[in-house]
Design a protein around this motif. Sequence first.
Motif, PDB file in Angstrom:
ATOM      1  N   ALA A  85       0.746  -1.176  -0.007  1.00 37.50           N
ATOM      2  CA  ALA A  85       0.077  -0.112  -0.300  1.00 37.50           C
ATOM      3  C   ALA A  85       0.904   0.995  -0.100  1.00 37.50           C
ATOM      4  CB  ALA A  85      -1.061   0.049   0.996  1.00 37.50           C
ATOM      5  N   ALA A  86       2.105   1.494   0.507  1.00 40.92           N
ATOM      6  CA  ALA A  86       2.958   2.300   0.378  1.00 40.92           C
ATOM      7  C   ALA A  86       3.717   2.878  -0.921  1.00 40.92           C
ATOM      8  CB  ALA A  86       4.346   1.767   1.577  1.00 40.92           C
ATOM      9  N   VAL A  87       3.359   1.970  -1.676  1.00 40.95           N
ATOM     10  CA  VAL A  87       3.772   2.661  -3.047  1.00 40.95           C
ATOM     11  C   VAL A  87       3.657   2.950  -4.187  1.00 40.95           C
ATOM     12  CG1 VAL A  87       4.485   1.019  -5.686  1.00 40.95           C
ATOM     13  CG2 VAL A  87       4.628   0.457  -3.787  1.00 40.95           C
ATOM     14  N   SER A  88       2.256   2.948  -3.903  1.00 38.89           N
ATOM     15  CA  SER A  88       1.214   4.144  -4.849  1.00 38.89           C
ATOM     16  C   SER A  88       1.087   6.043  -4.352  1.00 38.89           C
ATOM     17  CB  SER A  88      -0.626   3.847  -3.949  1.00 38.89           C
ATOM     18  OG  SER A  88      -0.664   3.970  -3.652  1.00 38.89           O
ATOM     19  N   TRP A  89       1.963   5.740  -2.886  1.00 38.29           N
ATOM     20  CA  TRP A  89       1.969   7.065  -2.767  1.00 38.29           C
ATOM     21  C   TRP A  89       3.153   7.407  -3.598  1.00 38.29           C
ATOM     22  CZ3 TRP A  89      -1.762   9.221  -1.053  1.00 38.29           C
ATOM     23  CH2 TRP A  89      -2.902   8.520  -0.533  1.00 38.29           C
ATOM     24  N   PHE A  90       4.359   7.246  -3.982  1.00 43.10           N
ATOM     25  CA  PHE A  90       5.365   7.118  -4.807  1.00 43.10           C
ATOM     26  C   PHE A  90       4.826   7.689  -6.502  1.00 43.10           C
ATOM     27  CE2 PHE A  90       7.342   3.922  -1.708  1.00 43.10           C
ATOM     28  CZ  PHE A  90       8.789   4.994  -1.511  1.00 43.10           C
ATOM     29  N   ASP A  91       4.581   7.545  -6.330  1.00 43.55           N
ATOM     30  CA  ASP A  91       3.359   8.096  -7.896  1.00 43.55           C
ATOM     31  C   ASP A  91       3.538   9.197  -7.385  1.00 43.55           C
ATOM     32  OD1 ASP A  91       3.750   5.304  -8.921  1.00 43.55           O
ATOM     33  OD2 ASP A  91       1.671   5.210  -8.214  1.00 43.55           O
ATOM     34  N   ILE A  92       2.187   9.754  -6.670  1.00 41.45           N
ATOM     35  CA  ILE A  92       2.636  11.545  -5.905  1.00 41.45           C
ATOM     36  C   ILE A  92       3.202  11.578  -6.714  1.00 41.45           C
ATOM     37  CG2 ILE A  92       1.349  12.745  -4.515  1.00 41.45           C
ATOM     38  CD1 ILE A  92      -0.769  10.395  -5.920  1.00 41.45           C
ATOM     39  N   LEU A  93       4.473  11.470  -5.615  1.00 41.46           N
ATOM     40  CA  LEU A  93       5.960  12.606  -5.555  1.00 41.46           C
ATOM     41  C   LEU A  93       6.491  12.314  -6.927  1.00 41.46           C
ATOM     42  CD1 LEU A  93       6.825  11.017  -1.966  1.00 41.46           C
ATOM     43  CD2 LEU A  93       5.912  13.242  -2.340  1.00 41.46           C
ATOM     44  N   TRP A  94       6.262  11.070  -7.493  1.00 39.40           N
ATOM     45  CA  TRP A  94       6.852  10.782  -9.466  1.00 39.40           C
ATOM     46  C   TRP A  94       6.243  12.172  -9.580  1.00 39.40           C
ATOM     47  CZ3 TRP A  94      10.567   7.991 -11.344  1.00 39.40           C
ATOM     48  CH2 TRP A  94      10.681   7.770 -12.218  1.00 39.40           C
ATOM     49  N   ASN A  95       4.965  12.506  -9.607  1.00 40.09           N
ATOM     50  CA  ASN A  95       4.529  12.976 -10.561  1.00 40.09           C
ATOM     51  C   ASN A  95       4.761  14.699 -10.228  1.00 40.09           C
ATOM     52  OD1 ASN A  95       3.525  10.957 -12.247  1.00 40.09           O
ATOM     53  ND2 ASN A  95       1.296  10.813 -11.068  1.00 40.09           N
ATOM     54  N   PHE A  96       4.606  14.874  -8.591  1.00 36.54           N
ATOM     55  CA  PHE A  96       5.133  16.275  -8.457  1.00 36.54           C
ATOM     56  C   PHE A  96       6.542  16.738  -9.100  1.00 36.54           C
ATOM     57  CE2 PHE A  96       1.770  15.685  -4.650  1.00 36.54           C
ATOM     58  CZ  PHE A  96       1.308  16.838  -4.878  1.00 36.54           C
ATOM     59  N   TRP A  97       7.259  16.262  -9.492  1.00 29.62           N
ATOM     60  CA  TRP A  97       8.833  15.911  -9.336  1.00 29.62           C
ATOM     61  C   TRP A  97       8.119  16.181 -11.095  1.00 29.62           C
ATOM     62  CZ3 TRP A  97      13.058  16.676  -7.298  1.00 29.62           C
ATOM     63  CH2 TRP A  97      14.121  16.370  -8.156  1.00 29.62           C
ATOM     64  N   LEU A  98       7.299  15.628 -11.372  1.00 30.64           N
ATOM     65  CA  LEU A  98       7.171  15.846 -12.905  1.00 30.64           C
ATOM     66  C   LEU A  98       7.167  17.424 -13.308  1.00 30.64           C
ATOM     67  CD1 LEU A  98       6.507  12.210 -15.268  1.00 30.64           C
ATOM     68  CD2 LEU A  98       7.673  13.273 -15.556  1.00 30.64           C
ATOM     69  N   LYS A  99       5.933  17.418 -12.759  1.00 35.70           N
ATOM     70  CA  LYS A  99       4.983  18.771 -12.715  1.00 35.70           C
ATOM     71  C   LYS A  99       6.356  19.877 -12.757  1.00 35.70           C
ATOM     72  CE  LYS A  99       0.805  21.462 -11.665  1.00 35.70           C
ATOM     73  NZ  LYS A  99      -0.122  21.596 -11.053  1.00 35.70           N
ATOM     74  N   ALA A 100       7.131  19.769 -11.941  1.00 36.54           N
ATOM     75  CA  ALA A 100       7.822  20.832 -11.414  1.00 36.54           C
ATOM     76  C   ALA A 100       8.915  21.092 -12.243  1.00 36.54           C
ATOM     77  CB  ALA A 100       7.672  20.823 -10.013  1.00 36.54           C
TER      78      ALA A 100
END
Length: 411
Positions: A294-309
Amino acid sequence: MIFQRTPDGPYWVRFSIRGEGQIRRPLETRDPTLAEQLALEAYVESKHRAKSGLRSRARTFSRVAEEFITQLRREAERKERRQFQVDQWRRIVERYFVSFFAERAIDGIIDADIHRYREWRKDYWTIGPGKDVQIIPYMRGGRQIRRPITARMRKPPSPSALRSEFVVLRLLFRFAAQQGYIKTAQVPEIHLTRVPANARPSFEAHEFTRLEQVSLERLTDAKINDHVRRDRAVLHAYCMIAALSGCRPTELKNLNWSDVLGYRECRSMPIDERDVRLRVRGKGKNRVFVPMLAAVSWFDILWNFWLKAAGREPGDDDPVFATPTGKRLGSVKKSLSELLRAAGLLTDHRGARRTAYSFRHFYISQQLIAGVDVFLLAKNAGTSSDMIERFYGQVKLERMAKELRPEWRKQ
């Protein structure tokens, strides 16, 4: 033999001791008769000490402390001891031990002196030498840091802190015995008070659920701007990853994308098919362990924030928890306290304040309740089974609830 270094200067004595070579000592007198007497006394004393297995001249505590620190540094250079531990011990030795014992002969320090030191140390920051200290300077990463003394620091040391310091003091006296400055029998008794196990501030399952709900509600607040919303989303991901992996705060801070092993290769797969491991560093140690799926999906959020910034995928050396500019995220203490306060969970039922460490304790507690083997859990969490037994014993009772409620039958 007595001699003068200058025609009208004070006398010195020179003699040899087997195993130490030639010894020179100032006699601090210009009277030749008195110099002869003092020289004889110095020689007899040195011979007696040498016969007893000691150095010819007593070492001062401060001199031995200096040699002890030098030895610790050599051990760190040889990778026999962790550098952060040496730095921490050096500060303890210089600030407390040397301040109290100073120029005392180390072979003259007895049990009563250790007791007096213990009381002096307890009062150091309240009514002792530290009461007027406002700034503590120390080195970090090759540069000097100045840390202000806070009101919370002006209190007696905790039992665990005092115990840790006395472990160092005992090592210092053992070092003195190894160097021949004192006999083993002269090492004063340094009693290490057993620190009672104290349950760490964690969360009950329903409390964590409430924290999660409040955090999500704060994300949908129409009154906040995009910058605040992003910060709260990163904090939410931090809480979830911490609670579902058991990472220490330092380990999360140091986490790079290269440390999320297997993530790039399986990022497009369903969550239940992602075999991700975390490689973490903290407390001078490192390990690779298995987080909850269940922890893995939260890395997706952080990955997408980096992509956007940044407009690109994060590199291996880029931090997982980052600011909008790509810098490593510092402490979450302030923002986490605001979230805990909003959820009414700033303290536990005893009044102990929750911190980022509370998520690690929640993880360990939940794993115990779920029946995970203590030995496997200890290896995964980077701790010892003894520590889990000591600090999470109350959780094991909950885990054994059914066994503790057997059916009683009347005869």
